[in-house]
Design a protein around this motif. Structure first.
Motif, PDB file in Angstrom:
ATOM      1  N   ARG A  89      88.415   0.813 -20.794  1.00  0.00           N
ATOM      2  CA  ARG A  89      87.505   1.222 -21.632  1.00  0.00           C
ATOM      3  C   ARG A  89      85.981   0.490 -21.242  1.00  0.00           C
ATOM      4  N   ALA A 111      81.839   1.511 -20.528  1.00  0.00           N
ATOM      5  CA  ALA A 111      80.772   2.194 -20.469  1.00  0.00           C
ATOM      6  C   ALA A 111      81.046   3.622 -21.455  1.00  0.00           C
ATOM      7  N   GLY A 112      81.637   3.428 -22.672  1.00  0.00           N
ATOM      8  CA  GLY A 112      82.025   4.433 -23.237  1.00  0.00           C
ATOM      9  C   GLY A 112      82.938   5.375 -22.980  1.00  0.00           C
ATOM     10  N   GLU A 154      85.603  10.412 -23.729  1.00  0.00           N
ATOM     11  CA  GLU A 154      84.561   9.665 -24.282  1.00  0.00           C
ATOM     12  C   GLU A 154      85.041   8.899 -25.514  1.00  0.00           C
ATOM     13  N   GLU A 155      84.464   7.648 -25.782  1.00  0.00           N
ATOM     14  CA  GLU A 155      84.810   6.755 -27.024  1.00  0.00           C
ATOM     15  C   GLU A 155      84.248   8.084 -28.123  1.00  0.00           C
ATOM     16  N   ARG A 171      82.391   9.381 -31.541  1.00  0.00           N
ATOM     17  CA  ARG A 171      81.605   8.818 -32.509  1.00  0.00           C
ATOM     18  C   ARG A 171      82.110   8.695 -33.822  1.00  0.00           C
ATOM     19  N   THR A 176      82.354  14.001 -30.084  1.00  0.00           N
ATOM     20  CA  THR A 176      81.945  13.328 -28.952  1.00  0.00           C
ATOM     21  C   THR A 176      80.749  14.290 -28.639  1.00  0.00           C
ATOM     22  N   SER A 177      80.208  13.857 -27.268  1.00  0.00           N
ATOM     23  CA  SER A 177      78.950  14.544 -26.941  1.00  0.00           C
ATOM     24  C   SER A 177      79.395  16.206 -26.625  1.00  0.00           C
ATOM     25  N   SER A 206      85.419   2.143 -32.991  1.00  0.00           N
ATOM     26  CA  SER A 206      84.687   1.038 -32.494  1.00  0.00           C
ATOM     27  C   SER A 206      84.836   1.176 -30.634  1.00  0.00           C
TER      28      SER A 206
END
Lengths: 261, 169
Positions: free
Chosen positions: A64, A66-67, A167-168, A170, A195-196, A261
């Protein structure tokens, strides 16, 4: 009749060796945790020309940074339970029992062919919700692409899954029907994540393993979820019941969303 | 292939994809792991691999080469019962006995990892993959919890061999 002794067995000691042993994948069965392949081999229902055992290939790690979460194909479900964000961790906790989760892997969950009488692939929906990317090897070399493409094409049966990446989120949400006991399969479970790539919602146990609920994503209305699913009867539940429970679980998954988190 | 079972090294002749269960029972004559469903559903074949409970019917023997395999035979003190086995014996946690080796192995791992008195829910979670065909779960859970308490069976000496004959038969 061919026997177990006729199967050529490879035990690669690195991902590169695994890729080389896999080649174009013809005649190969990949075995990571063994929970699905070993009983099939033992019963004589599966007799590949070659078997590749991934246990020593160093493909079971999680990073894990940089996100971004990266998970090796041979990572056991028990490790996912505590080591990755929801909804993937939440879904992993509802597979089998402790011992099965210690043995079964992410890659096996994604790549196992459908069984005659049971569903497989409870981790497909959470990965669709997380807009995961799949890195795989096989004919034509290495490639990375969306998990939905990997699952809906022949790739999951013909390519060697190396790594899953996402991605982690949100936030993430998960809601499922209660399992009566450890031997019970997940009847219906909804995963949601932002996510994005935006908000994504997907369901396990309705019309095949891992269906994205695009209409509900767009409208935010849980009742719209039924439009993306072809409901089916099976031994676990009727189509009628699933159709009525799906909007309930979508609403719960969205309501219980928590910051990851 | 080399395999370590209950502390003894063996050279294995079975095919590499043979389930560990059959290597134990048929090649090495270690018969406490039972061939129940043979598809990972019942837990009666569970053994310890490097101390963690695993279904031996789901492991090809080549997957555990170089690892430490432990069965009930390796958890039983010479001439007696372990505190956990004693608790099963005394509290009626054994009925027909078919599930017992798997239950003992899984419960042993739970207690070894916990190192303290365990709650009922923890036992149920740890043994959740194990079927007792006699449905004797209440006594089994009681036995595991009792063995985990310092004032229970864990603090008592192993039974003498003469008292355990019926259990071993």
């Amino acid at each position: 009749m061919t026997t177990l002794r006729d199967v050529q067995v490879a035990l690669p000691a690195s991902p590169a060796e695994a890729v080389a042993a896999f080649g174009d994948g013809s005649g190969v069965t990949v075995i990571a945790g063994g929970t699905i392949a070993v009983p099939e081999l033992n019963a004589g229902r599966l007799r590949p020309a070659r078997a590749i055992l991934l246990g020593r290939a160093g493909m079971d790690g999680i990073t894990r940074t940089a996100g971004v979460v990266r998970i090796g194909a041979a990572c056991p479900l028990a490790v996912l339970e505590a080591g990755v964000p929801d909804p993937l961790a939440a879904a992993a906790r509802e597979v089998g029992d402790q011992e099965i989760r210690g043995q079964g892997t992410l890659g096996g969950n994604l790549c196992a062919p459908p069984a005659d009488d049971v569903q497989r692939g409870d981790l497909r929906a959470p990965l669709i919700a997380l807009a995961a990317q799949i890195r795989s090897a096989g004919a034509g070399g290495e490639r990375t692409g969306p998990v939905e493409d990997f699952l809906s094409s022949a790739s999951s049966r013909t390519r060697l899954l190396l790594e899953v990446e996402f991605e982690e989120p949100r936030w993430a949400g998960y809601a499922s029907l209660h399992r009566a006991h450890a031997h019970h399969y997940t009847v219906l479970a909804v995963s949601a994540a932002e996510t994005s790539a935006g908000l994504r919602i997907a369901v396990t146990g309705a019309g095949g393993a891992g269906v994205r609920l695009r209409a509900a994503e767009a409208s935010g209305d849980p009742d719209d979820a039924v439009g993306d699913v072809e409901f089916a009867d099976d031994a676990l539940a009727s189509a009628w019941y699933r159709r009525r429970m799906l909007p309930v679980l979508v609403a719960r998954a969205l309501a219980t969303r928590t910051r990851s988190s | 292939m080399k395999l370590t079972v209950n502390g003894v090294d063996h050279e294995i002749a079975s095919a590499p994809l043979t389930p560990l269960l059959h290597v134990l029972r048929d090649e090495l004559d270690v018969t406490s792991p039972k061939a129940g469903c043979q598809q990972g559903g019942c837990g009666t074949c569970t053994v310890l691999v490097d101390g963690e409970p695993r279904r031996s019917c789901l492991l090809a023997v080549a997957m555990v080469e170089g690892h430490e395999v432990t069965t009930v035979e390796g958890l039983t003190p010479a001439g007696g019962l372990s505190p956990l086995q004693r608790a099963f014996h005394e509290l009626g946690g054994v009925q027909c006995g078919f599930c017992t080796p798997g239950m003992i192995v899984a419960a042993h791992a739970l207690l070894a990892n916990a190192g303290r008195a365990v709650e009922r829910e923890e036992v149920i979670e740890a043994l959740g993959g194990h079927y007792c065909r006699c449905t004797g779960y209440v006594k089994i859970v009681e036995a595991v919890q009792t063995a985990s308490r310092s004032d229970g069976a864990a603090g008592q000496p192993a039974l003498p061999a003469s008292d355990t004959e019926e259990v071993r038969a």
